[in-house]
Design a protein around this motif. Structure first.
Motif, short mmCIF file in Angstrom:
data_model
loop_
_atom_site.label_atom_id
_atom_site.label_comp_id
_atom_site.label_asym_id
_atom_site.label_seq_id
_atom_site.Cartn_x
_atom_site.Cartn_y
_atom_site.Cartn_z
N PRO A 143 0.80 -1.23 0.00
CA PRO A 143 0.00 0.00 0.00
C PRO A 143 0.83 1.28 0.00
O PRO A 143 0.33 2.34 -0.35
N TYR A 144 2.11 1.17 0.40
CA TYR A 144 2.96 2.37 0.48
C TYR A 144 4.33 2.08 -0.09
O TYR A 144 4.78 0.93 -0.14
N LYS A 145 4.98 3.13 -0.51
CA LYS A 145 6.37 3.03 -0.97
C LYS A 145 7.31 3.08 0.24
O LYS A 145 6.86 3.16 1.40
N ALA A 146 8.59 3.06 -0.01
CA ALA A 146 9.58 3.08 1.07
C ALA A 146 9.53 4.37 1.88
O ALA A 146 10.03 4.42 3.01
N GLU A 147 8.91 5.41 1.31
CA GLU A 147 8.84 6.70 2.01
C GLU A 147 7.71 6.76 3.03
O GLU A 147 7.34 7.83 3.50
N PHE A 148 7.18 5.58 3.41
CA PHE A 148 6.09 5.54 4.38
C PHE A 148 6.44 6.25 5.68
O PHE A 148 5.57 6.81 6.36
N TRP A 149 7.72 6.26 6.02
CA TRP A 149 8.15 6.90 7.27
C TRP A 149 7.79 8.38 7.28
O TRP A 149 7.58 8.97 8.36
N LYS A 150 7.69 9.01 6.09
CA LYS A 150 7.30 10.42 6.04
C LYS A 150 5.85 10.60 6.47
O LYS A 150 5.51 11.58 7.15
N ILE A 151 5.00 9.68 6.06
CA ILE A 151 3.59 9.73 6.48
C ILE A 151 3.51 9.56 7.99
O ILE A 151 2.76 10.27 8.68
N PHE A 152 4.26 8.58 8.50
CA PHE A 152 4.29 8.35 9.95
C PHE A 152 4.77 9.60 10.69
O PHE A 152 4.24 9.95 11.75
N LEU A 153 5.75 10.28 10.10
CA LEU A 153 6.27 11.51 10.70
C LEU A 153 5.20 12.59 10.75
O LEU A 153 5.06 13.30 11.76
N VAL A 154 4.45 12.74 9.67
CA VAL A 154 3.36 13.73 9.64
C VAL A 154 2.32 13.42 10.71
O VAL A 154 1.88 14.32 11.44
N VAL A 155 1.93 12.15 10.83
CA VAL A 155 0.93 11.76 11.82
C VAL A 155 1.45 12.00 13.23
O VAL A 155 0.76 12.56 14.08
N LEU A 156 2.69 11.58 13.49
CA LEU A 156 3.26 11.68 14.83
C LEU A 156 3.46 13.14 15.25
O LEU A 156 2.99 13.56 16.32
N ILE A 157 4.14 13.92 14.42
CA ILE A 157 4.43 15.32 14.77
C ILE A 157 3.14 16.14 14.77
O ILE A 157 2.91 16.95 15.68
N GLY A 158 2.29 15.95 13.76
CA GLY A 158 1.05 16.71 13.70
C GLY A 158 0.14 16.44 14.88
O GLY A 158 -0.40 17.37 15.49
N SER A 159 -0.01 15.17 15.25
CA SER A 159 -0.86 14.82 16.40
C SER A 159 -0.29 15.36 17.69
O SER A 159 -1.02 15.89 18.53
N GLY A 160 1.05 15.23 17.85
CA GLY A 160 1.67 15.76 19.06
C GLY A 160 1.54 17.26 19.18
O GLY A 160 1.25 17.79 20.25
#
Length: 224
Positions: A143-160
């Motif tokens: 479902p995602y490319k190797a850059e999935f960590w960027k999405i995780f970063l957006v979710v983590l930093i944005g939520s925090g």
């Protein structure tokens, strides 16, 4: 669905995979603000309907989490239906509905509305996981490319950031304040998504989709 069907019929499997990853990524990124807002302000949203509805906040929270899983796997059902795997989708729909109804009979007598939400949520999560397992077994798509960590970063930093902001600078409650909070949530998440996740490849796929839409519109105009 029409784009997926077209790519499949033309044998453009790599483009189909890229579209699946593109839609999964951006559907998730565009949905995260709404999911976060419903989850964080679940009690405040239910309070709009009256004090007796506040207890339903946990129900809204459960359904928000379930829909996060629903979105996170992407359009698995649509791809399976558009690539000749509709019979498997039909069987999975039957199993999904049967499981949800069975869980309702088990959970609602003991937990009421919370039980109903759990039944629907578990059914959604199960349905999407199985759909993805079938998709992967058939086409080996991720479902995602190797850059999935960027999405995780957006979710983590944005939520925090939003959690800290809403806990530190809580200016009020009520319908109009919720609109302000929602707009803040959308702006922060989309700004971060644009900054971290909008690649040149995404731009190329978006332009390709836009040209396909314009081409279909022109074709319909000629037919008319």
């Amino acid at each position: 669905a029409p784009v997926i069907s077209q790519k499949w019929s033309e044998g453009k499997f790599d483009e189909l995979r890229d579209l699946y990853q593109f839609f999964t990524k951006w559907t998730l990124l565009f949905s995260i603000p709404l999911i976060f807002f419903f989850a964080y302000f679940s009690n405040d949203l239910m309070l709009l309907f009256g004090d007796e509805f506040v207890s339903g906040g946990v129900v809204l929270l459960i359904l928000s989490i379930a829909n996060f899983f629903n979105i996170a796997f992407g359009s698995t059902g649509v791809i399976l239906k558009m690539t000749g795997k509709h019979v498997k989708v039909l069987w999975m729909t039957f199993i999904h509905v049967s499981l949800t109804v069975l869980l309702m009979f088990i959970l609602i007598p003991n937990y009421g509305l919370l039980g109903a939400a759990l039944a629907v949520g578990i059914g959604k999560v199960f349905n999407n996981i199985i759909h993805y397992v079938i998709l992967y077994n058939e086409f080996k798509m991720l479902p995602y490319k190797a850059e999935f960590w960027k999405i995780f970063l957006v979710v983590l930093i944005g939520s925090g950031l939003l959690y800290f902001l809403f806990n530190s600078v809580f200016i009020g409650s009520g319908f109009y304040f919720l609109i302000i909070y929602f707009l803040i949530t959308v702006i922060i998440f989309l700004f971060m998504a644009r900054a971290f996740c909008f690649s040149l490849e995404d731009r190329a796929i978006f332009n390709q989709l836009w040209l396909s839409v314009l081409s279909n519109v022109d074709s319909k105009k000629k037919i008319v």
